[in-house]
Design a protein around this motif. Structure first.
Motif, PDB file in Angstrom:
ATOM      1  N   CYS A   1       0.735  -1.184   0.013  1.00 40.43           N
ATOM      2  CA  CYS A   1       0.072   0.057   0.087  1.00 40.43           C
ATOM      3  C   CYS A   1       1.126   1.179   0.024  1.00 40.43           C
ATOM      4  CB  CYS A   1      -0.810   0.052   1.253  1.00 40.43           C
ATOM      5  SG  CYS A   1      -2.310  -1.216   1.323  1.00 40.43           S
ATOM      6  N   ARG A   2       1.918   1.132   0.895  1.00 39.21           N
ATOM      7  CA  ARG A   2       2.735   2.445   0.970  1.00 39.21           C
ATOM      8  C   ARG A   2       3.486   2.522  -0.381  1.00 39.21           C
ATOM      9  NH1 ARG A   2       9.100   2.626   1.447  1.00 39.21           N
ATOM     10  NH2 ARG A   2       9.356   4.559   2.525  1.00 39.21           N
TER      11      ARG A   2
ATOM     12  N   GLU B   1       3.190   5.933  -2.873  1.00 40.36           N
ATOM     13  CA  GLU B   1       4.182   6.922  -3.311  1.00 40.36           C
ATOM     14  C   GLU B   1       4.203   7.017  -4.684  1.00 40.36           C
ATOM     15  OE1 GLU B   1       7.495   5.998  -0.951  1.00 40.36           O
ATOM     16  OE2 GLU B   1       6.697   6.985   0.789  1.00 40.36           O
ATOM     17  N   GLN B   2       4.033   5.651  -5.391  1.00 41.99           N
ATOM     18  CA  GLN B   2       4.273   5.710  -6.809  1.00 41.99           C
ATOM     19  C   GLN B   2       3.326   6.595  -7.535  1.00 41.99           C
ATOM     20  OE1 GLN B   2       4.286   1.592  -7.648  1.00 41.99           O
ATOM     21  NE2 GLN B   2       5.875   1.094  -6.658  1.00 41.99           N
TER      22      GLN B   2
ATOM     23  N   TRP C   1       3.111   6.289   7.227  1.00 39.87           N
ATOM     24  CA  TRP C   1       4.398   5.827   6.710  1.00 39.87           C
ATOM     25  C   TRP C   1       4.546   6.942   5.426  1.00 39.87           C
ATOM     26  CZ3 TRP C   1       6.334   0.393   5.186  1.00 39.87           C
ATOM     27  CH2 TRP C   1       7.491   0.252   4.986  1.00 39.87           C
ATOM     28  N   SER C   2       3.701   7.171   4.787  1.00 37.53           N
ATOM     29  CA  SER C   2       3.947   8.058   3.296  1.00 37.53           C
ATOM     30  C   SER C   2       3.388   9.621   3.604  1.00 37.53           C
ATOM     31  CB  SER C   2       3.027   7.355   2.234  1.00 37.53           C
ATOM     32  OG  SER C   2       3.571   6.087   1.941  1.00 37.53           O
TER      33      SER C   2
END
Length: 326
Positions: free
Chosen positions: A30-31, A35-36, A59-60
């Motif tokens: 998921c993270r 980000e992508q 986290w992101s």
């Protein structure tokens, strides 16, 4: 969803909370996706996925919210407030109150009631009614009280059968139609219990089991009134607004999210959950009073137009998105 040109990514990992490596892999996946694709806001549906997506958002450093449609009542619903959770959307005041009571950290909550896009033209109603009459061997003179629910004891189908039994004995042309079936592997004996009850009461010719139906519009179109008989509090009660949206007078169990929807005696009738006498009395009242049925049906349509159409729901959701992103 893909047919609507919305990108879809299905997690590769088979996630089980008791399998910590699978949880970690899902959060990492998921993270990476956040980000992508430079995702600014993560919207989770219910607590289980939010433990994954909310952790990934933390986290992101993306924003995150969770939509709680209930039932709310496990440790998961408290735990979601420990990860990134900028807003909680709830489908009713009842669900919101349950969430507040269980939250491990205080988070802002916005009520975004469910919506329905169901509607029906007079020609469709006539066609649907003819279809159901042909399938059930009814004539236009038959009055139909209906219930739409999966076979689950808390939906109160047995309560509704006992409540309508005296009316069926007094009115040979009255029918009680149950639309629904067993959900997955849950409560596999409940249908057998219901059919046994109907047989014992000598009502097999008047209590009709329509089974699971993908499209419930024909069945709602044929109903003189729709019964909602849940014995436990509904987080919302979607079938209530579906009946109202199609111009069917609704008798609902008061409590939970259902208590937000109907104004008793105006756009529907209430009965106390599990109270067979009250439910039977409400059914008889609607059967005997055609002007009341028409008035309730018209008021129900106005209620749906004012509060329970998709554009109303999405205005609330989009406002919540804007507030979170700002």
């Amino acid at each position: 969803v893909r047919r609507l040109d919305v990108p879809v990514h299905v997690l590769r990992a088979r996630v089980r909370l008791r399998n910590l490596p699978s949880v970690v892999r899902a959060i990492v996946e998921c993270r990476n996706l956040i980000e992508q694709r430079q995702i600014a806001l993560v919207h989770s549906c219910m607590s289980y996925p939010h433990l994954l997506a909310g952790s990934a958002a933390s986290w992101s450093r993306a924003r995150a919210l969770v939509y709680q449609h209930g039932p709310v009542g496990t440790w998961l619903d408290g735990a979601v407030t420990l990860v990134r959770c900028d807003r909680i959307l709830a489908n009713s005041a009842y669900t919101a109150d349950r969430q507040r009571a269980l939250s491990w950290r205080n988070r802002p909550i916005t009520i975004a009631p469910c919506a329905t896009s169901l509607s029906m033209t007079p020609d469709e109603r006539q066609r649907f009614r003819a279809h159901v009459d042909a399938e059930l061997h009814l004539t236009p003179e038959h009055e139909v009280i209906g219930l739409v629910a999966r076979f689950d004891p808390w939906k109160g189908i047995d309560v509704a059968i006992r409540a309508i039994a005296p009316l069926l004995a007094q009115r040979p042309s009255l029918r009680f139609v149950i639309v629904g079936g067993q959900y997955r592997h849950f409560h596999p004996t409940y249908e057998h219990q219901l059919r046994g009850m109907v047989s014992k009461l000598g009502l097999t010719s008047q209590v009709l089991f329509a089974g699971h139906r993908v499209d419930v519009r024909p069945w709602l179109a044929r109903m003189t009134a729709l019964v909602h008989a849940s014995v436990e509090a509904e987080p919302f009660g979607l079938v209530i607004i579906e009946g109202m949206a199609l111009g069917v007078p609704v008798i609902a169990a008061r409590g939970g999210g259902a208590a937000d929807i109907i104004t008793d005696g105006c756009d529907g009738l209430y009965h106390s959950p599990g109270n067979e006498a009250e439910l039977g009395s409400a059914m008889a009242r609607l059967l005997d009073d055609a002007p009341l049925r028409a008035s309730i049906a018209a008021a129900g349509l106005r209620t749906i137009a004012a509060r329970y159409r998709p554009d109303s729901m999405m205005r609330i959701v989009e406002d919540a998105y804007d507030e979170v992103l700002q």
